[in-house]
Design a protein around this motif. Structure first.
Motif, short mmCIF file in Angstrom:
data_model
loop_
_atom_site.label_atom_id
_atom_site.label_comp_id
_atom_site.label_asym_id
_atom_site.label_seq_id
_atom_site.Cartn_x
_atom_site.Cartn_y
_atom_site.Cartn_z
N LEU A 97 0.86 -1.18 0.00
CA LEU A 97 0.00 0.00 0.00
C LEU A 97 0.89 1.23 0.00
CD1 LEU A 97 -2.98 1.02 0.45
CD2 LEU A 97 -2.46 0.95 2.88
N PHE A 98 0.62 2.16 -0.92
CA PHE A 98 1.34 3.42 -0.97
C PHE A 98 0.42 4.50 -0.42
CE2 PHE A 98 3.27 0.99 -4.45
CZ PHE A 98 4.61 1.10 -4.11
N ILE A 99 0.89 5.23 0.58
CA ILE A 99 0.13 6.31 1.17
C ILE A 99 0.84 7.61 0.84
CG2 ILE A 99 -0.76 7.33 3.30
CD1 ILE A 99 0.06 3.75 3.43
N ALA A 100 0.20 8.47 0.06
CA ALA A 100 0.78 9.76 -0.30
C ALA A 100 0.51 10.76 0.82
CB ALA A 100 0.19 10.26 -1.61
N CYS A 101 1.57 11.41 1.27
CA CYS A 101 1.48 12.44 2.30
C CYS A 101 1.80 13.79 1.69
CB CYS A 101 2.45 12.13 3.44
SG CYS A 101 2.05 10.60 4.30
N ARG A 102 1.49 14.84 2.42
CA ARG A 102 1.71 16.20 1.90
C ARG A 102 3.20 16.55 1.84
NH1 ARG A 102 -3.30 17.50 1.61
NH2 ARG A 102 -4.80 17.05 3.22
N SER A 103 4.02 15.92 2.67
CA SER A 103 5.44 16.25 2.69
C SER A 103 6.25 15.03 3.14
CB SER A 103 5.71 17.42 3.64
OG SER A 103 5.55 16.98 4.98
N PRO A 104 7.54 15.03 2.82
CA PRO A 104 8.41 13.95 3.31
C PRO A 104 8.45 13.90 4.85
CG PRO A 104 9.47 15.05 1.48
CD PRO A 104 8.25 15.87 1.84
N ALA A 105 8.39 15.05 5.51
CA ALA A 105 8.42 15.07 6.98
C ALA A 105 7.18 14.39 7.56
CB ALA A 105 8.53 16.50 7.49
N GLU A 106 6.01 14.64 6.95
CA GLU A 106 4.79 14.00 7.43
C GLU A 106 4.83 12.50 7.16
OE1 GLU A 106 1.23 17.22 7.24
OE2 GLU A 106 2.13 16.68 5.31
N ALA A 107 5.38 12.10 6.02
CA ALA A 107 5.50 10.67 5.70
C ALA A 107 6.42 9.98 6.71
CB ALA A 107 6.03 10.48 4.28
N ALA A 108 7.54 10.60 7.03
CA ALA A 108 8.47 10.02 8.00
C ALA A 108 7.82 9.91 9.38
CB ALA A 108 9.74 10.86 8.08
N ALA A 109 7.08 10.93 9.79
CA ALA A 109 6.43 10.90 11.11
C ALA A 109 5.35 9.82 11.17
CB ALA A 109 5.84 12.27 11.43
N LEU A 110 4.55 9.71 10.11
CA LEU A 110 3.51 8.67 10.08
C LEU A 110 4.14 7.27 10.09
CD1 LEU A 110 0.60 9.62 7.65
CD2 LEU A 110 0.47 9.09 10.07
#
Length: 159
Positions: A136-149
């Motif tokens: 599953l690929f989850i697109a986030c608004r930013s790399p920082a938000e992706a890393a935190a999630l």
């Protein structure tokens, strides 16, 4: 046949299909075709396939069995973290950031299950999801938000 008559018949067929999916553990489309025909609906496998798609029905694996289920049967419609945590604990094996994405790995046939839960009540950072069979690929608004999630979700997997 008049368009309203066709729409009414289609809605009745969709309701019958929904009832079948709720009451029975059906694993193949030919089983659904047979059950609908026994209920008085003349359908083909292609019709059943389109109907399943419209209902959002997905195949999931539970206890070694693969069966069709409806999104609301997943119990993921609630947005509480507890439900999402238990879903992740049961179905997600890895949560890893990749640029502004979070990549989740699941057992084969289970990515849609997690994707439906995330699509139903997405965290604020999530823009959208794409589900494959076990990824599953989850697109986030930013790399920082992706890393935190990814970090938060990986914590859920550890317990």
């Amino acid at each position: 046949m008049h368009k309203n008559c066709m729409t009414g018949a289609r809605n009745k067929r969709l309701a019958a299909l929904t009832a079948l999916l709720r009451r029975h553990s059906l694993t193949r489309q030919d089983e659904l075709v047979t059950a609908l025909r026994e209920a008085g609906y003349e359908v083909t496998q292609a019709t059943v396939s389109r109907d399943l798609d419209q209902l959002g029905a997905i195949k999931i694996r539970r206890g070694g069995e693969t069966r069709y289920t409806l999104p609301d049967q997943l119990g993921a419609a609630r947005s509480d973290d507890g439900r999402l945590r238990s879903l992740f604990a049961e179905w997600v094996r890895v949560a890893e950031p990749a640029a502004n994405l979070v990549v989740l790995k699941t057992p084969p046939g289970s990515a849609h299950l997690v994707g439906v839960a995330l699509d139903t009540a997405p965290p604020a950072a999530v823009v959208g999801t794409i589900s494959g069979d076990d990824t599953l690929f989850i697109a986030c608004r930013s790399p920082a938000e992706a890393a935190a999630l990814a970090e938060e979700w990986q914590g859920w997997l550890r317990g």
